[in-house]
Write a protein that holds these residues in place. Structure first.
Motif, mmCIF file in Angstrom:
data_model
loop_
_atom_site.group_PDB
_atom_site.id
_atom_site.type_symbol
_atom_site.label_atom_id
_atom_site.label_comp_id
_atom_site.label_asym_id
_atom_site.label_seq_id
_atom_site.Cartn_x
_atom_site.Cartn_y
_atom_site.Cartn_z
ATOM 1 N N ARG A 98 0.663 -0.946 0.057
ATOM 2 C CA ARG A 98 -0.265 0.036 0.051
ATOM 3 C C ARG A 98 0.934 1.290 -0.130
ATOM 4 N NH1 ARG A 98 -3.520 -0.841 5.094
ATOM 5 N NH2 ARG A 98 -4.169 1.376 4.505
ATOM 6 N N GLY A 99 0.365 2.277 -0.476
ATOM 7 C CA GLY A 99 1.193 3.232 -0.617
ATOM 8 C C GLY A 99 1.193 4.510 0.483
ATOM 9 N N ASP A 100 0.256 4.318 1.739
ATOM 10 C CA ASP A 100 0.149 5.196 2.296
ATOM 11 C C ASP A 100 0.893 4.914 3.608
ATOM 12 O OD1 ASP A 100 -1.683 2.996 2.974
ATOM 13 O OD2 ASP A 100 -3.174 4.325 3.637
ATOM 14 N N ALA A 101 1.719 3.727 3.712
ATOM 15 C CA ALA A 101 2.135 3.085 4.943
ATOM 16 C C ALA A 101 3.627 3.577 5.280
ATOM 17 C CB ALA A 101 2.556 1.620 4.759
ATOM 18 N N VAL A 102 3.485 4.395 6.457
ATOM 19 C CA VAL A 102 4.771 4.968 6.851
ATOM 20 C C VAL A 102 5.146 4.298 8.290
ATOM 21 C CG1 VAL A 102 4.559 7.022 5.802
ATOM 22 C CG2 VAL A 102 3.730 6.881 8.146
ATOM 23 N N TRP A 103 6.569 4.406 8.702
ATOM 24 C CA TRP A 103 6.816 4.029 10.112
ATOM 25 C C TRP A 103 6.754 5.300 10.758
ATOM 26 C CZ3 TRP A 103 8.156 -0.608 10.776
ATOM 27 C CH2 TRP A 103 8.901 -1.337 9.511
ATOM 28 N N HIS A 107 9.241 7.593 7.986
ATOM 29 C CA HIS A 107 9.802 7.305 6.985
ATOM 30 C C HIS A 107 8.863 6.111 6.211
ATOM 31 C CE1 HIS A 107 13.011 4.919 4.621
ATOM 32 N NE2 HIS A 107 13.753 5.858 5.233
ATOM 33 N N PRO A 108 8.889 6.243 4.704
ATOM 34 C CA PRO A 108 8.020 5.396 3.986
ATOM 35 C C PRO A 108 8.396 3.958 4.252
ATOM 36 C CG PRO A 108 8.846 7.221 2.699
ATOM 37 C CD PRO A 108 9.543 7.211 4.069
ATOM 38 N N ILE A 109 7.287 3.066 4.400
ATOM 39 C CA ILE A 109 7.634 1.763 4.449
ATOM 40 C C ILE A 109 7.743 1.256 2.936
ATOM 41 C CG2 ILE A 109 6.703 -0.544 5.259
ATOM 42 C CD1 ILE A 109 5.236 0.822 7.610
#
Length: 534
Positions: A98-103, A107-109
């Motif tokens: 998925r494009g909206d997942a971040v740590w 920081h992007p996952i």
């Protein structure tokens, strides 16, 4: 990932909290644990409790739940992938992120995190419990930022299972993950409050090892906010205190609660009891290197026939939650359980006859059988503080004495006991238990391979060595089933354990806790969705 955490099923967790730990915030659930949380990192976790907590902190590629007779995999709100697909011959499995997942640090996952996590668990110096995922894996490849492809040696039933571990951030750990000690010694693991980088519905607000862990909602979670703002875990090991706190209102959940107390608690309108069914069994394991006593399968059959399972269950008042066991697969595995494998009946006369036929007799009249100058006498180790197991050991001791076998019982703390079993192999017999995984492949991955640490009895079988590879190489669950069924039958007949009883994990909850989902999959599988009414 609770579906995998069976290797420490002997753990007896007692959740307890004192009233002074309840927060002034309305939406807080306070739980407690009789053992400490070990490692706040999925690749290094070592206990069921670690897995419960890490599932709240780290997302995986897929999600799972218990369905009709098995695990169902799906893409839920907390899954990192938005879809998956297989190549034409099903030897490669691709996840699309998925494009909206971040740590939690913003920081992007991306796919590099998945590759890093799986490359890390395959390294022997890390010592990850999940290294078995690489038994069938060839490689994990990132294709851009949003696709990761797992290439397998062959199609097999557990591909979704083996790719479901919680993912950890490469940008935090890739420079320091040289070995297990360095990884778990990272500053953000030792002092995670406010700085441990996670992806799940919660983040760590405070951790005082041996005392308490405070989780708070992760504001950068890509999934819906958790229903409960905060969760507090406290370490308080005394079971008596646990029950007192539950009944005086300082405690929201007791999980697990002893079976003997569960019946009383469910009669109290302030509480309700829910169960994780048939995922556990207790056993009496023999050290097969002690060949004079336990090396003969017929002697082990006699020892099993001398145990009055149903009377013990009735005497301990656990009949609502336990039933006699016959082999390594509990009833949740349905058709994998050979109908010819049934629990051993209590037949002391048959046990006596078998032992006599194998040369055991009371030659000196002291009431204890002997053979070739060796008395049939041994020490039985069990878990201190576990009333069910210590009481069962005493009943078994008495029954064995009736047929001329002398048993000395030693109850040890959990850590010492595991050290003698797994590290030193210094024991004669052990009464303990397992929590099983929800995929049948655990039979060949952990407990019974001759060289695996969890095969602490030293059991070996040429027939098992033939059957397990056939099951592991089968393309589908249906193809594998006959081999797993027969492997379980071989173990049941050889009796490296005297299988005692399958049992449920029992949770007692305040009636004010709602929206729970407790079943065979786990007690805390949707803890982030629980609500607490005032």
């Amino acid at each position: 990932m609770k579906r995998r955490l069976f290797i420490v099923g002997t753990l007896s967790l007692a959740f307890v909290v004192s009233a002074c730990d309840r927060q002034p915030v309305e939406n807080v659930i306070v739980v407690g644990t009789g053992t400490d949380i070990g490692v706040l990192l999925p690749v290094a976790e070592t206990s069921a409790l670690d897995g419960e907590v890490n599932a709240l902190l780290y997302a995986g590629l897929n999600s799972a739940r218990w369905g009709e007779g098995g695990v169902e995999y799906f893409l839920g709100d907390h899954s990192l992938a938005e879809r998956w697909e297989y190549n034409p011959d099903s030897t490669a499995l691709s996840y699309f992120l998925r494009g909206d997942a971040v740590w939690s640090d913003g920081h992007p996952i991306d796919a590099a995190d998945i590759v890093f996590t799986f490359e890390l668990i395959r390294r022997p110096e890390i010592g990850s419990a999940y290294v078995e995922a690489w038994a069938q894996l060839d490689s994990v490849i990132a294709i851009g930022d949003r696709q990761v492809t797992f290439h397998f040696q062959r199609r097999y039933p557990q591909m979704l299972f083996d790719t479901g571990i919680g993912i950890i951030p490469a940008h935090v750990f890739e420079e320091v993950a040289t070995d297990g000690a360095t990884l778990t010694g990272h500053a953000t693991i030792l002092e995670p409050g406010g700085q441990l980088v996670v992806s799940g519905p919660y983040r760590v607000a405070e951790w005082r090892p041996g005392e308490r862990l405070l989780l708070e909602a992760n504001p950068l979670s890509f999934a819906p906010s958790p229903a409960t703002d905060s969760i507090v875990f406290r370490v308080v090991p005394e079971e008596v205190t646990m029950l007192a706190e539950l009944e005086t209102g300082g405690l929201d959940v007791v999980a697990p609660v002893s079976m003997s107390d569960a019946t009383r608690l469910e009669a109290d309108e302030r509480f309700r009891v829910e169960t994780m069914d048939d995922r556990f069994y207790d056993y009496l394991a023999w050290n097969l290197e002690e060949t004079a006593l336990f090396g003969d399968a017929e002697v082990r059959r006699a020892l099993s026939l001398a145990i009055d399972r149903q009377t013990i269950i009735d005497g301990l008042s656990i009949g609502r939650f336990a039933r006699p066991a016959a082999g390594p697969y509990p009833p949740i595995f349905g058709e994998l359980v050979d109908p010819s494998v049934i629990p051993d009946s209590y037949l002391p006369d048959s046990a006596t006859a078998i032992l006599a036929a194998r040369g055991w007799a009371d030659s000196d009249g002291d009431g204890v059988l002997d053979k070739d100058g060796r008395a049939f006498s041994f020490t039985l180790l069990t878990q201190a503080g576990n009333e069910r197991r210590t009481s069962a050991a005493e009943i078994i001791q008495a029954r064995y004495a009736e047929i001329g076998i002398e048993v000395n019982i030693t109850a040890l703390d959990f850590g010492t006991l595991l050290g003698l079993m797994f590290d030193e192999r210094d024991f004669e017999a052990v009464l303990l238990g397992w929590q099983v995984a929800l995929e049948p492949s655990y039979l060949g991955a952990f407990f019974w391979p001759p060289d695996h640490p969890f095969n602490f009895t030293g059991y070996a079988s040429a027939e098992l060595d033939r059957l397990i590879p056939l099951a592991q190489s089968a393309a589908t669950a249906e193809d594998a089933a006959p081999y797993w069924r027969e492997a379980a039958r071989v173990i049941a007949v050889d009796r490296p354990y005297a299988f005692l009883w399958y049992f449920d994990d029992v949770a007692a909850l305040r009636e004010g806790i709602t929206n729970t989902r407790i079943d065979t999959y786990g007690l805390f599988q949707n803890l982030h969705e629980w609500r607490l009414r005032p």
